[in-house]
Enzyme design. Structure first.
Site, PDB file in Angstrom:
ATOM      1  N   GLY A 109      16.371  -4.945  14.390  1.00 46.58           N
ATOM      2  CA  GLY A 109      15.568  -4.610  15.492  1.00 46.58           C
ATOM      3  C   GLY A 109      14.191  -4.442  15.105  1.00 46.58           C
ATOM      4  O   GLY A 109      13.331  -3.884  15.638  1.00 46.58           O
ATOM      5  N   HIS A 125      12.414 -17.556  16.426  1.00 39.17           N
ATOM      6  CA  HIS A 125      13.519 -18.051  14.970  1.00 39.17           C
ATOM      7  C   HIS A 125      12.381 -18.107  13.670  1.00 39.17           C
ATOM      8  O   HIS A 125      11.415 -18.490  14.004  1.00 39.17           O
ATOM      9  CB  HIS A 125      13.572 -19.626  15.684  1.00 39.17           C
ATOM     10  CG  HIS A 125      14.606 -20.166  14.578  1.00 39.17           C
ATOM     11  ND1 HIS A 125      16.046 -19.840  14.439  1.00 39.17           N
ATOM     12  CD2 HIS A 125      14.471 -21.190  13.662  1.00 39.17           C
ATOM     13  CE1 HIS A 125      16.357 -20.286  13.458  1.00 39.17           C
ATOM     14  NE2 HIS A 125      15.439 -21.329  12.935  1.00 39.17           N
TER      15      HIS A 125
HETATM   16  C1  GAR Z   1      14.691 -12.208  12.571  1.00 42.49           C
HETATM   17  O1  GAR Z   1      13.974 -12.963  11.580  1.00 42.49           O
HETATM   18  C2  GAR Z   1      14.800 -13.245  13.836  1.00 42.49           C
HETATM   19  O2  GAR Z   1      13.694 -14.307  13.636  1.00 42.49           O
HETATM   20  C3  GAR Z   1      15.957 -13.799  13.475  1.00 42.49           C
HETATM   21  O3  GAR Z   1      16.628 -12.857  13.075  1.00 42.49           O
HETATM   22  C4  GAR Z   1      15.998 -11.837  12.800  1.00 42.49           C
HETATM   23  C5  GAR Z   1      16.351 -10.812  13.336  1.00 42.49           C
HETATM   24  O4  GAR Z   1      15.468  -9.569  12.653  1.00 42.49           O
HETATM   25  N1  GAR Z   1      16.514 -14.587  14.375  1.00 42.49           N
HETATM   26  C6  GAR Z   1      17.182 -15.731  14.179  1.00 42.49           C
HETATM   27  O5  GAR Z   1      17.759 -16.379  13.307  1.00 42.49           O
HETATM   28  C7  GAR Z   1      17.662 -16.304  15.602  1.00 42.49           C
HETATM   29  N2  GAR Z   1      18.287 -17.676  15.514  1.00 42.49           N
HETATM   30  P1  GAR Z   1      15.347  -8.031  13.428  1.00 42.49           P
HETATM   31  O6  GAR Z   1      16.637  -7.748  13.965  1.00 42.49           O
HETATM   32  O7  GAR Z   1      14.854  -6.998  12.354  1.00 42.49           O
HETATM   33  O8  GAR Z   1      14.149  -8.244  14.550  1.00 42.49           O
END
Ligand code: GAR
Length: 202
Positions: free
Chosen positions: A12, A106
């Protein structure tokens, strides 16, 4: 004021970037609900620490009904749905009802390193393995494909010869934390116009 739902699957940090922007007064919106598709993730703690209502819609429990359940939680309650590290794929009525009102972040420059099975650290491993010199992040509208919706914003970072997936991920995350609040702000100001696949920022 713009009302948003933030959907998460993990740590998050992108949720936190939205919370921080609201606190700094640089973003005028309210997070009505955080929805997690799995229990016990740190993103839920972030919601609790900030007194934001949170629900777990466990993908293991809901399976194919996941989108329907999420739709029932946001219907008529929010203006925009933000996928902030949300790894389930939405489908069905929620996509129709929230057409051009769901955005996703993404961690690559779409259309590279995206689509089914491309998420989190895997994206950065693929970018390093391919040998690209630049990577970055993309905020896009969500349609019925995977990472195929119209692109709203991209931010680029260099990829260095000695990068690991983790060092690249950290560099990209810095840009993600700017891009997502920026796009929400533009949306709240009605400055995002979509003509076909082209998104124009007014
Ligand atoms: C982030 O890097 C986001 O861009 C990626 O997951 C991570 C979540 O981090 N999303 C994807 O890969 C979607 N295809 P967070 O939970 O620390 O925000």
């Amino acid at each position: 004021m713009l009302k948003i739902a933030v959907l998460i699957s993990g740590g998050g940090s992108n949720l936190q970037s939205i919370i921080d922007s609201i606190k700094k007064d640089s973003l005028d919106c309210s997070i009505e609900i955080v929805i997690a598709d799995r229990p016990n993730i740190y993103g839920l703690e972030r919601a609790a620490q900030n007194n934001i209502k949170a629900e777990v819609v466990d993908r293991k429990q809901y399976g194919r009904e996941l989108s329907e359940k999420i739709y029932s939680l946001v219907r008529d309650k929010v203006d925009l749905i933000v996928l902030a590290g949300f790894l389930s794929i939405l489908n069905g009525d929620i996509l129709k009802a929230f057409k051009n009102r769901i955005i996703n972040i993404h961690p690559s420059l779409i259309p590279s390193f995206c689509g089914k099975g491309m998420y989190g650290i895997k994206v950065h491993e693929s970018a390093i393995e391919y040998g690209v010199k630049f990577s970055g992040c993309t905020v896009h509208f969500v349609d019925d494909g995977t990472d195929t919706g119209a692109i709203i914003c991209q931010k680029m970072v260099p990829v260095y010869a000695d990068d690991t997936a983790e060092t690249l991920q950290n560099r990209v995350l810095v840009e993600e934390h700017k891009a997502l609040p920026e796009v929400i702000k533009l949306f709240s100001e009605g400055k995002i116009k979509k003509i076909g696949r082209k998104v124009i920022i007014e």
